[in-house]
Enzyme design. Structure first.
Site, PDB file in Angstrom:
ATOM      1  N   ARG A 116       0.809  -1.215   0.000  1.00  0.00           N
ATOM      2  CA  ARG A 116       0.000   0.000   0.000  1.00  0.00           C
ATOM      3  C   ARG A 116       0.844   1.268   0.000  1.00  0.00           C
ATOM      4  NH1 ARG A 116      -4.060  -0.579   4.343  1.00  0.00           N
ATOM      5  NH2 ARG A 116      -5.278  -1.715   2.789  1.00  0.00           N
ATOM      6  N   ARG A 161       2.405  -2.417  19.618  1.00  0.00           N
ATOM      7  CA  ARG A 161       2.595  -1.001  19.300  1.00  0.00           C
ATOM      8  C   ARG A 161       1.279  -0.288  19.025  1.00  0.00           C
ATOM      9  NH1 ARG A 161       5.000  -0.219  13.702  1.00  0.00           N
ATOM     10  NH2 ARG A 161       2.829  -0.040  13.095  1.00  0.00           N
ATOM     11  N   HIS A 195       4.322 -10.762   1.981  1.00  0.00           N
ATOM     12  CA  HIS A 195       4.821  -9.852   3.008  1.00  0.00           C
ATOM     13  C   HIS A 195       6.063 -10.413   3.693  1.00  0.00           C
ATOM     14  CE1 HIS A 195       4.329  -7.397   6.832  1.00  0.00           C
ATOM     15  NE2 HIS A 195       4.223  -6.484   5.897  1.00  0.00           N
ATOM     16  N   TYR A 214      13.036   2.526  11.957  1.00  0.00           N
ATOM     17  CA  TYR A 214      12.216   1.454  12.514  1.00  0.00           C
ATOM     18  C   TYR A 214      13.101   0.484  13.290  1.00  0.00           C
ATOM     19  CZ  TYR A 214       8.622   2.663   8.970  1.00  0.00           C
ATOM     20  OH  TYR A 214       7.697   3.297   8.184  1.00  0.00           O
ATOM     21  N   HIS A 235       8.914  -1.932  15.383  1.00  0.00           N
ATOM     22  CA  HIS A 235       8.474  -2.782  14.273  1.00  0.00           C
ATOM     23  C   HIS A 235       8.938  -4.224  14.424  1.00  0.00           C
ATOM     24  CE1 HIS A 235       7.971  -3.707   9.839  1.00  0.00           C
ATOM     25  NE2 HIS A 235       6.881  -3.016  10.085  1.00  0.00           N
TER      26      HIS A 235
END
Length: 713
Positions: free
Chosen positions: A435, A591, A465, A498, A619
């Site tokens: 995205r 998170r 992913h 991250y 992350h």
């Protein structure tokens, strides 16, 4: 269904949370399916955004970074409306309402989102206008308003308008031959109220002025027209001051900025013949999707506001009248316009483990023992170097890699292209549907193909992913596989912002597993048996459930620690509830979105949920199972959400080296000890920031890790 969905908690800084539930009577059997046992994911995501906003008030952060947190809140809210609010509106529009485990219907959720979002955004502008800007003034950084311009500054602004703005701005008068323009998603625009007739005798009374995206939203005034300090003006102020020049001979009665947020989610069919072509067609529609939110300057007359709402098909709950610029995200430009390093985080140098530095090649280091890197405290460069060395190494025969997000100018992509040009067999699985990175990924896919790389787009309907590199190298007459697995993307810039884990190994079983997963992604056939990795959508969900059940059987001896970004998957939450009821101690470091309700007697007494918000975006994803003193530790690309566990290609990989297991546990314990950057989720759904007790030593987990891994305090 609950009669009351939410209530206000003024004591928790304006947060709005689900209503408290009645505690179960002693001996009562608790229904794990009951809606009151689950928090709504959209409302939970709003609360995470609010925790980000609260960083703008935390004076332990440098001042400009506090302003950036205010901007990040805006960016997060933009995406929230573009995707989550747009999705709820689509459900209603097409009659596809779905009821989640929380029992809240889309219409109810939208009403509550509107109420809460209005509170948060009002607070954001209050923080900007009454805290951040005054503090920046004290630091001699000035946002100069129109009424404050000196004659010299006003003259400079006029010249800037004539030379930089007027040639590229296209004002649009509204009349039968000039209907309301199709405005780009999130673009800055002005609605102008006019009086008089133009050269053709038209008297419409209204016009729209779109601000070109090429124009900076903040402009630095030159030092020669200022009396010291850093002086900035908003583009909106410049256009307001000279709007009359856009409509010569007419009277400008008012000029008001506004901004429309549109549905930016892409809808692609599962039976596409050409995903890349279909995606190129859909990307244009993202800029012009249905409107979901209208931001307008709070001094805009009501009749103009209503005109805009009607034009975009929106109602009052979709209207946000703000006291300041309508797009605070663009204030991030301050970092490039103001030279004040003393008001920013101090820099640090990520380290490279001695194991890598002491060896001639990374292959030598990996053969000695597996490597675990913790970014951003440890450098991302060994991952890039692994690919660079593989590209140049004559013993390397093949490279396979997944790419989800990499960045426009990626060293990873350059290394892969170089390997292909040198005759290596290079195969890359590019996820085109990452995205907001779709256009970038289409471009890098073309670049790779031009270099001779075999590019595939994964499996339609299942986003790839997983983060994997597989390198096949001939050594001493046999083929050896080297593997990199990660919790984050192959994006060097994000690796500085991250927290993520990178794992490198030449374990035969893991190499074989990764090879089989690539076979499934690039070819066709039945799911292959995987030995060590957990692989979504096939085994990851089942294995996590079975490991939770194993801890449940240990009762009070059980121990579970998850560090993830989101937790919404209902079956997993039920398994954690059952584990808590059996006496297992469970710490969840989540998170963002969290649907589990902790600390409810008889249901989740032994579950604690905390969120860490600080300098770096948390992350890392890690799953720790105590296993009666013989812990199992997995790192993963996957969060505990339905999409990750059931409808994406994800992996979880074991950390088996005892020293590395101890390292991950030490990291997790550091997060659990945090007493200043952590927020505890309460049984009623509110989040309370941990505060130092009197005499207690401050433990900011990210700073502890920074000092531990880089030596910088």
């Amino acid at each position: 269904m609950r009669a009351e969905i939410v209530r206000n908690l003024t004591a928790s800084g304006g947060q709005s949370v689900p209503a408290p539930i009645d505690l179960p009577a002693e001996g009562e059997v608790i229904d794990l399916d009951a809606s009151e046992n689950y928090f709504n994911r959209e409302l939970s995501q709003l609360q995470f955004n609010y925790r980000v906003l609260k960083q703008a008030l935390d004076t332990t952060h440098p001042l400009i970074n506090r302003l950036i947190f205010c901007c990040i809140f805006s960016s997060n809210m933009d995406e929230f409306f573009e995707i989550r609010v747009a999705g709820l509106r689509q459900q209603i529009k097409y009659g596809r309402e779905t009821l989640g485990a929380d029992g809240i219907m889309p219409e109810q959720a939208l009403s509550e989102i509107s109420r809460i979002a209005h509170e948060y955004i009002d607070e954001q502008y209050d923080i900007l206008n009454h805290v951040l800007i005054p503090e920046m003034e004290q630091q001699n950084i000035h946002f100069v308003r129109r009424m404050e311009w000196t004659p010299e500054q006003a003259e400079w602004v006029r010249n800037y308008f004539d030379e930089e703005i007027l040639p590229v701005v296209s004002p649009i008068g509204l009349d039968p031959s000039h209907p309301f323009p199709r405005l780009v998603n999130k673009s800055l625009n002005f609605i102008v109220e006019l009086d008089g007739k133009d050269a053709f005798g038209r008297e419409t009374g209204m016009a729209i002025v779109p601000a070109p995206r090429s124009l900076p939203r903040l402009v630095r005034l030159p030092d020669e027209v200022c009396n010291g300090g850093e002086n900035l003006v908003f583009l909106s102020s410049v256009i307001h001051a000279h709007a009359d020049e856009l409509f010569p001979g007419m009277e400008v009665k008012g000029c008001y900025q506004f901004r429309l947020t549109r549905n930016a989610d892409l809808e692609l069919e599962d039976d596409l013949e050409d995903l890349a072509s279909a995606l190129r067609g859909e990307l244009l529609s993202r800029r012009f999707g249905d409107g979901v939110r209208l931001e307008v300057a709070d001094n805009c007359p009501q009749e103009l506001v209503q005109f805009l709402l009607t034009e975009f098909g929106l109602g009052q709950r979709d209207l946000y009248q703000v006291n300041g610029p309508v797009n605070l995200t663009r204030l991030m430009a301050v970092t490039g316009l103001v030279d004040r390093p003393d008001l920013l985080y101090s820099s640090f140098s990520p380290t490279i483990p001695r194991q890598i530095r002491s060896k001639e090649t990374i292959f030598d280091a990996i053969r000695k023992r597996p490597i675990l890197l913790h970014h951003p405290f440890q450098n991302f460069s060994p991952v890039v170097d692994l690919l660079r060395q593989a590209a140049k190494d004559p013993q390397v025969l093949a490279i396979r890699q997944t790419l989800y997000r990499t960045g426009a100018n990626s060293e990873v992509v350059e290394a892969l292209a170089d390997a292909a040009k040198r005759g290596k067999e290079v195969t890359v699985v590019v996820e085109l549907r990452a995205r907001f990175s779709e256009a970038e990924n289409l471009e890098l896919a073309s670049r790779l193909q031009e270099a001779g790389v075999i590019v595939v787009y994964g499996v339609v309907g299942y986003k790839t992913h997983a983060k994997m590199i597989l390198i096949v190298r001939r050594e001493e007459g046999r083929l050896l596989r080297y593997v990199h697995l990660g919790t984050g993307n192959y994006h060097a810039v994000n690796a500085r912002l991250y927290t993520d884990y990178s794992f490198m190994t030449c374990d035969d079983s893991i190499g074989d597993d990764v090879n089989k997963i690539f076979q499934q992604l690039t070819g066709m056939g039945k799911a292959l048996k995987i030995k060590k990795l957990f692989h979504a959508p096939f085994t990851l969900h089942k294995r996590l459930l079975s490991l939770i059940e194993r801890e449940t059987a240990l009762e009070e001896k059980g121990r579970i620690i998850f560090k993830i970004n989101a937790l919404t998957e209902v079956q997993l939450i039920k398994a954690l509830y059952r584990a808590s009821q059996a006496g297992v101690q469970i710490d969840l470091i989540v998170r963002g979105i969290c649907s589990i309700r902790p600390g409810v007697p008889g249901l989740s007494d032994n579950i604690r949920v905390r969120s860490i918000v600080g300098r770096f975006l948390e992350h890392t994803r890690a799953y720790y199972f105590g296993n009666d003193g013989k812990p199992d530790v997995y790192c993963s690309s996957a969060d505990c959400m339905e999409r990750n566990l059931l409808s994406r290609v994800e992996i979880a990989f074991p950390i088996e080296d005892p020293d590395l297991v101890a390292r991950v546990r030490e990291d997790l314990d550091t997060y659990l000890e945090d007493n200043c950057q952590s927020w505890m989720l309460q049984p009623d759904g509110s989040y309370v920031q941990n505060q130092l007790a009197e005499g207690e030593e401050r433990v900011a987990s990210q700073l502890v890790l920074l000092e531990r891994l880089t030596g910088k305090s």
